[in-house]
Scaffold this motif. Structure first.
Motif, PDB file in Angstrom:
ATOM      1  N   THR A  56      66.665  39.231  86.237  1.00  0.00           N
ATOM      2  CA  THR A  56      66.750  38.342  85.077  1.00  0.00           C
ATOM      3  C   THR A  56      67.580  38.928  83.937  1.00  0.00           C
ATOM      4  O   THR A  56      68.167  38.194  83.145  1.00  0.00           O
ATOM      5  N   THR A  57      67.666  40.246  83.864  1.00  0.00           N
ATOM      6  CA  THR A  57      68.444  40.868  82.790  1.00  0.00           C
ATOM      7  C   THR A  57      69.945  40.639  82.941  1.00  0.00           C
ATOM      8  O   THR A  57      70.706  40.802  81.984  1.00  0.00           O
ATOM      9  N   VAL A  58      70.384  40.253  84.154  1.00  0.00           N
ATOM     10  CA  VAL A  58      71.817  40.032  84.377  1.00  0.00           C
ATOM     11  C   VAL A  58      72.112  38.608  84.845  1.00  0.00           C
ATOM     12  O   VAL A  58      73.217  38.326  85.295  1.00  0.00           O
ATOM     13  N   PHE A  88      75.198  37.078  83.391  1.00  0.00           N
ATOM     14  CA  PHE A  88      76.466  37.511  83.989  1.00  0.00           C
ATOM     15  C   PHE A  88      76.868  36.561  85.106  1.00  0.00           C
ATOM     16  O   PHE A  88      78.020  36.089  85.167  1.00  0.00           O
ATOM     17  N   TYR A  89      75.928  36.239  85.984  1.00  0.00           N
ATOM     18  CA  TYR A  89      76.244  35.339  87.094  1.00  0.00           C
ATOM     19  C   TYR A  89      76.477  33.913  86.602  1.00  0.00           C
ATOM     20  O   TYR A  89      77.288  33.173  87.161  1.00  0.00           O
ATOM     21  N   GLY A  90      75.773  33.538  85.551  1.00  0.00           N
ATOM     22  CA  GLY A  90      75.957  32.207  84.994  1.00  0.00           C
ATOM     23  C   GLY A  90      77.372  31.962  84.524  1.00  0.00           C
ATOM     24  O   GLY A  90      77.882  30.836  84.579  1.00  0.00           O
ATOM     25  N   LYS A  91      78.040  33.013  84.053  1.00  0.00           N
ATOM     26  CA  LYS A  91      79.420  32.860  83.590  1.00  0.00           C
ATOM     27  C   LYS A  91      80.357  32.461  84.719  1.00  0.00           C
ATOM     28  O   LYS A  91      81.440  31.921  84.473  1.00  0.00           O
ATOM     29  N   TYR A  92      79.964  32.691  85.951  1.00  0.00           N
ATOM     30  CA  TYR A  92      80.825  32.386  87.093  1.00  0.00           C
ATOM     31  C   TYR A  92      80.317  31.185  87.891  1.00  0.00           C
ATOM     32  O   TYR A  92      80.699  30.989  89.040  1.00  0.00           O
ATOM     33  N   GLY A  93      79.457  30.382  87.241  1.00  0.00           N
ATOM     34  CA  GLY A  93      79.063  29.119  87.839  1.00  0.00           C
ATOM     35  C   GLY A  93      77.744  29.112  88.580  1.00  0.00           C
ATOM     36  O   GLY A  93      77.320  28.063  89.072  1.00  0.00           O
ATOM     37  N   ALA A 114      60.128  43.982  94.078  1.00  0.00           N
ATOM     38  CA  ALA A 114      60.205  45.431  93.836  1.00  0.00           C
ATOM     39  C   ALA A 114      59.867  45.756  92.374  1.00  0.00           C
ATOM     40  O   ALA A 114      60.504  46.602  91.745  1.00  0.00           O
ATOM     41  N   ASN A 115      58.889  45.034  91.844  1.00  0.00           N
ATOM     42  CA  ASN A 115      58.411  45.230  90.469  1.00  0.00           C
ATOM     43  C   ASN A 115      59.470  44.911  89.406  1.00  0.00           C
ATOM     44  O   ASN A 115      59.387  45.401  88.274  1.00  0.00           O
ATOM     45  N   ILE A 116      60.463  44.102  89.773  1.00  0.00           N
ATOM     46  CA  ILE A 116      61.509  43.680  88.840  1.00  0.00           C
ATOM     47  C   ILE A 116      61.576  42.154  88.873  1.00  0.00           C
ATOM     48  O   ILE A 116      61.554  41.549  89.947  1.00  0.00           O
ATOM     49  N   SER A 117      61.645  41.524  87.698  1.00  0.00           N
ATOM     50  CA  SER A 117      61.711  40.067  87.653  1.00  0.00           C
ATOM     51  C   SER A 117      63.076  39.575  88.106  1.00  0.00           C
ATOM     52  O   SER A 117      64.112  40.107  87.706  1.00  0.00           O
ATOM     53  N   HIS A 118      63.069  38.543  88.972  1.00  0.00           N
ATOM     54  CA  HIS A 118      64.280  37.997  89.554  1.00  0.00           C
ATOM     55  C   HIS A 118      64.332  36.486  89.375  1.00  0.00           C
ATOM     56  O   HIS A 118      63.309  35.829  89.184  1.00  0.00           O
TER      57      HIS A 118
END
Length: 319
Positions: free
Chosen positions: A111-113, A116-121, A132-136
């Motif tokens: 979720t922290t990045v 970044f992906y949103g900028k490319y559609g 893995a204990n990280i929000s996605h």
């Protein structure tokens, strides 16, 4: 670390595995505390991998496409972020998906990045979840099929051209230029040492450059017997291959018979060929259109290519 330039190229999973592992361990296991058994999965060998390298040939980033149309394992070393490496990897993966004819891509973005992906559609889909204990966040990108340019009715197959003989440097260069100029998507070169007097000539290098740029995914496959000889002096074709690494693929023989093969040849995918019985001489035979002989050499080249190993020592020069 100051990166003035870098490049992105396809990774050979077997050859480049140690570097891929080192990159991903540094980013995911050490930096993000992801368990090793989660990071390296069973689908890894079946994926298409990319690797980014700096000007010292050091691996600085990676990413992959899985068979189920997902982008994953995007990793850039912490000291190299904010310099366009991640963007270059992402765009190269999207471009590969388009060439494969895929109509969509998915990824599980931390979720922290996600921005970044949103900028490319890429568009968010569903709820945030933990992995893995990280929000996605699942994100999806719809791909526009590569538009087929309207072309006139294909021309009839080129007429057969009888064999001609080359006896001089000028005649050999002329034949090579014609073969490169007629190629559609592939050129194969078998050479003892990437003969500088031929493949180092400015007009040959420029013709190969134009082919690589204009062939829409075409490539030049090169088998080199003596890589030490190639590395002994600067070579313009190696410089070109450094700038266009996805278009030029190098391998070198490992079997004695292949290493002692005395001939040299170049073939294209338009039934043309130039064959020199002795690579140390210019005397040879060629034709711009002779399918039977072209097919024989193409089959022989493929057999040897499969027996060869990737030229990692040339890649260390920037390939």
């Amino acid at each position: 670390m100051n990166i003035s330039d870098f490049r992105v190229e396809p990774a050979d999973y077997q050859v480049d595995f140690d570097e891929l592992r080192t990159l991903r361990e540094a980013v995911f296991i050490v930096e993000q505390n992801i368990p090793k058994e989660v990071e390296f999965d069973t689908v890894d060998p079946d994926c298409y991998h990319l690797i980014a390298r700096d000007n010292q040939h050091q691996a600085i980033g990676t990413g992959r496409l899985t068979p189920d149309h997902k982008i994953g394992r995007m990793a850039v070393l912490e000291t190299c972020r904010g310099k366009g490496v991640g963007e270059a990897l992402l765009l190269a993966l999207i471009d590969k998906a388009l060439k494969l004819g895929w109509t969509e891509l998915m990824l599980n973005a931390q979720t922290t990045v996600s921005g970044f992906y949103g900028k490319y559609g890429f568009v968010k889909e569903g709820d945030v979840f933990m992995e893995a204990n990280i929000s996605h966040q699942i994100m999806r990108l719809c791909l526009e099929p590569v538009s087929k340019s309207s072309r006139p009715v294909p021309k009839p197959q080129d007429s057969l051209v009888e064999i001609s003989e080359t006896k001089t440097l000028e005649g050999t260069l002329s034949a090579i230029l014609q073969l490169i100029g007629k190629a559609r998507r592939q050129i194969c070169i078998y050479s003892p040492d990437l003969e500088h007097v031929l493949y180092g000539r400015a007009e040959i290098v420029e013709a190969l450059k134009q082919f690589a740029i204009n062939s829409s995914g075409g490539n030049v496959l090169i088998i080199v017997q003596d890589t030490l000889a190639v590395r002994s002096q600067p070579h313009p074709l190696l410089d070109l291959a450094q700038r266009l690494p996805s278009a030029f693929l190098f391998r070198t023989p490992v079997e004695a018979d292949d290493l002692q093969y005395p001939s040299a040849y170049i073939i294209n995918d338009r039934d043309g060929y130039l064959f020199r019985q002795q690579s140390s001489h210019y005397r040879g035979v060629w034709s711009p259109t002779l399918p039977a002989r072209n097919r024989q050499l193409a089959e022989e080249f493929e057999r040897v290519w499969q027996r060869c190993r990737p030229c990692t020592e040339l890649r260390a020069l920037g390939l």
